[in-house]
Design a protein around this motif. Sequence first.
Motif, PDB file in Angstrom:
ATOM      1  N   ARG A 277      60.822 -20.322  83.608  1.00 43.76           N
ATOM      2  CA  ARG A 277      62.222 -20.746  83.583  1.00 43.76           C
ATOM      3  C   ARG A 277      62.285 -22.261  83.488  1.00 43.76           C
ATOM      4  O   ARG A 277      61.655 -22.973  84.276  1.00 43.76           O
ATOM      5  CB  ARG A 277      62.950 -20.228  84.818  1.00 43.76           C
ATOM      6  N   LEU A 278      63.035 -22.738  82.524  1.00 45.09           N
ATOM      7  CA  LEU A 278      62.990 -24.150  82.151  1.00 45.09           C
ATOM      8  C   LEU A 278      63.911 -25.015  83.002  1.00 45.09           C
ATOM      9  O   LEU A 278      65.034 -24.619  83.327  1.00 45.09           O
ATOM     10  CB  LEU A 278      63.375 -24.311  80.682  1.00 45.09           C
ATOM     11  N   GLY A 279      63.445 -26.208  83.320  1.00 43.55           N
ATOM     12  CA  GLY A 279      64.267 -27.192  83.986  1.00 43.55           C
ATOM     13  C   GLY A 279      64.436 -26.947  85.477  1.00 43.55           C
ATOM     14  O   GLY A 279      64.076 -25.888  86.004  1.00 43.55           O
ATOM     15  N   ALA A 280      64.990 -27.948  86.142  1.00 47.61           N
ATOM     16  CA  ALA A 280      65.217 -27.829  87.582  1.00 47.61           C
ATOM     17  C   ALA A 280      66.188 -26.700  87.902  1.00 47.61           C
ATOM     18  O   ALA A 280      66.055 -26.021  88.917  1.00 47.61           O
ATOM     19  CB  ALA A 280      65.738 -29.158  88.127  1.00 47.61           C
ATOM     20  N   GLY A 281      67.161 -26.483  87.017  1.00 47.48           N
ATOM     21  CA  GLY A 281      68.098 -25.381  87.227  1.00 47.48           C
ATOM     22  C   GLY A 281      67.411 -24.031  87.164  1.00 47.48           C
ATOM     23  O   GLY A 281      67.724 -23.124  87.943  1.00 47.48           O
ATOM     24  N   GLY A 282      66.468 -23.876  86.228  1.00 43.80           N
ATOM     25  CA  GLY A 282      65.709 -22.637  86.146  1.00 43.80           C
ATOM     26  C   GLY A 282      64.868 -22.395  87.379  1.00 43.80           C
ATOM     27  O   GLY A 282      64.776 -21.267  87.881  1.00 43.80           O
ATOM     28  N   ARG A 283      64.247 -23.471  87.886  1.00 42.23           N
ATOM     29  CA  ARG A 283      63.441 -23.323  89.096  1.00 42.23           C
ATOM     30  C   ARG A 283      64.317 -23.018  90.311  1.00 42.23           C
ATOM     31  O   ARG A 283      63.928 -22.246  91.192  1.00 42.23           O
ATOM     32  CB  ARG A 283      62.612 -24.587  89.321  1.00 42.23           C
ATOM     33  N   ALA A 284      65.504 -23.611  90.355  1.00 41.69           N
ATOM     34  CA  ALA A 284      66.422 -23.315  91.455  1.00 41.69           C
ATOM     35  C   ALA A 284      66.866 -21.859  91.409  1.00 41.69           C
ATOM     36  O   ALA A 284      66.995 -21.206  92.442  1.00 41.69           O
ATOM     37  CB  ALA A 284      67.637 -24.241  91.394  1.00 41.69           C
ATOM     38  N   ASP A 285      67.089 -21.349  90.206  1.00 42.55           N
ATOM     39  CA  ASP A 285      67.469 -19.944  90.077  1.00 42.55           C
ATOM     40  C   ASP A 285      66.348 -19.045  90.552  1.00 42.55           C
ATOM     41  O   ASP A 285      66.584 -18.057  91.250  1.00 42.55           O
ATOM     42  CB  ASP A 285      67.808 -19.622  88.625  1.00 42.55           C
ATOM     43  N   ARG A 286      65.119 -19.380  90.177  1.00 43.40           N
ATOM     44  CA  ARG A 286      63.991 -18.557  90.613  1.00 43.40           C
ATOM     45  C   ARG A 286      63.858 -18.578  92.131  1.00 43.40           C
ATOM     46  O   ARG A 286      63.633 -17.547  92.761  1.00 43.40           O
ATOM     47  CB  ARG A 286      62.694 -19.050  89.975  1.00 43.40           C
ATOM     48  N   ALA A 287      64.002 -19.760  92.727  1.00 48.06           N
ATOM     49  CA  ALA A 287      63.883 -19.859  94.175  1.00 48.06           C
ATOM     50  C   ALA A 287      64.963 -19.048  94.885  1.00 48.06           C
ATOM     51  O   ALA A 287      64.726 -18.414  95.911  1.00 48.06           O
ATOM     52  CB  ALA A 287      63.979 -21.315  94.604  1.00 48.06           C
TER      53      ALA A 287
END
Length: 294
Positions: A277-287
Amino acid sequence: MTDSPLKDRTIVVTGAARGLGAALALELARRRARLALLGHEGAELEALAAALPTTALAFEVDVTDHTALTDAAGEIRGLLGRPSVVVANAGIALGGPFATSDPDSWRRVIDVNLTGSAQTARTFLPDLVATAGYFLQVASLASLGATPMMSAYCASKAGVEAFAHTLQAEVAHQGVAVGVAYPSWTDTDMIREAERFTAMHELRAHMPPPARTVYPVATVAARLARAVECRRTAVYVPAWLRCIQAVRAALPPFVLRISRHELPRLDAGHPLPGTGRLGAGGRADRAAAEPGDD
């Protein structure tokens, strides 16, 4: 912009913590709207709300969670008043070959981008009917023509375009306007991170010059804010993208020709890697979606 028709109106923006959502929130705040900022990243949303030159509140919520959205909508009505504009901007992306993509991550892109947009519309539609309001669906250049290595993102953005057109036809008689935004490549952390993957960069770079340009996020946000003011049924950034609508059928053969030439050179006999998942937003979604998963 004290003479804007958005002054003193309540506007909901999803995916507002960063990127296009945050830039759009700033443009709407300059027009003196009251803002409800929705997204995963509570601290970033709070900081943005505090920095905006108007009343703004942050709501940490997952747009795929109907109960959480419903609770947030109740708070928004009580604290800011009924929303008369809703911008469905929340979205994530991942890149890489479909054949080797992680099924759960692939499905999550569809859930956030498509199902999340539909859940957002479902939750706030009673408010938009009551206020004869406006729903703006942020789609993409990817809605007009699919890009290799971005199957989930392209499928979801084609889906939100179709969803918005359907909703548009269903609610027009109730005074609700529905618009679709088609931004091209935009300078967000998601796109910047994708550019670090050679295959993703090369495929964009081999597009025709106008189609491969990456546009400043502030430029795109300003165009979208103007579309909200005018209740536009479609907004293209840049404006020439409108011309693609007339030649959409020609895009798949064109993309196929590029990919047949470029992908064999890029993979050099080895499977191309996925991006996650791309970008900080993608990582936040995964978390948020997968707590405890590194």
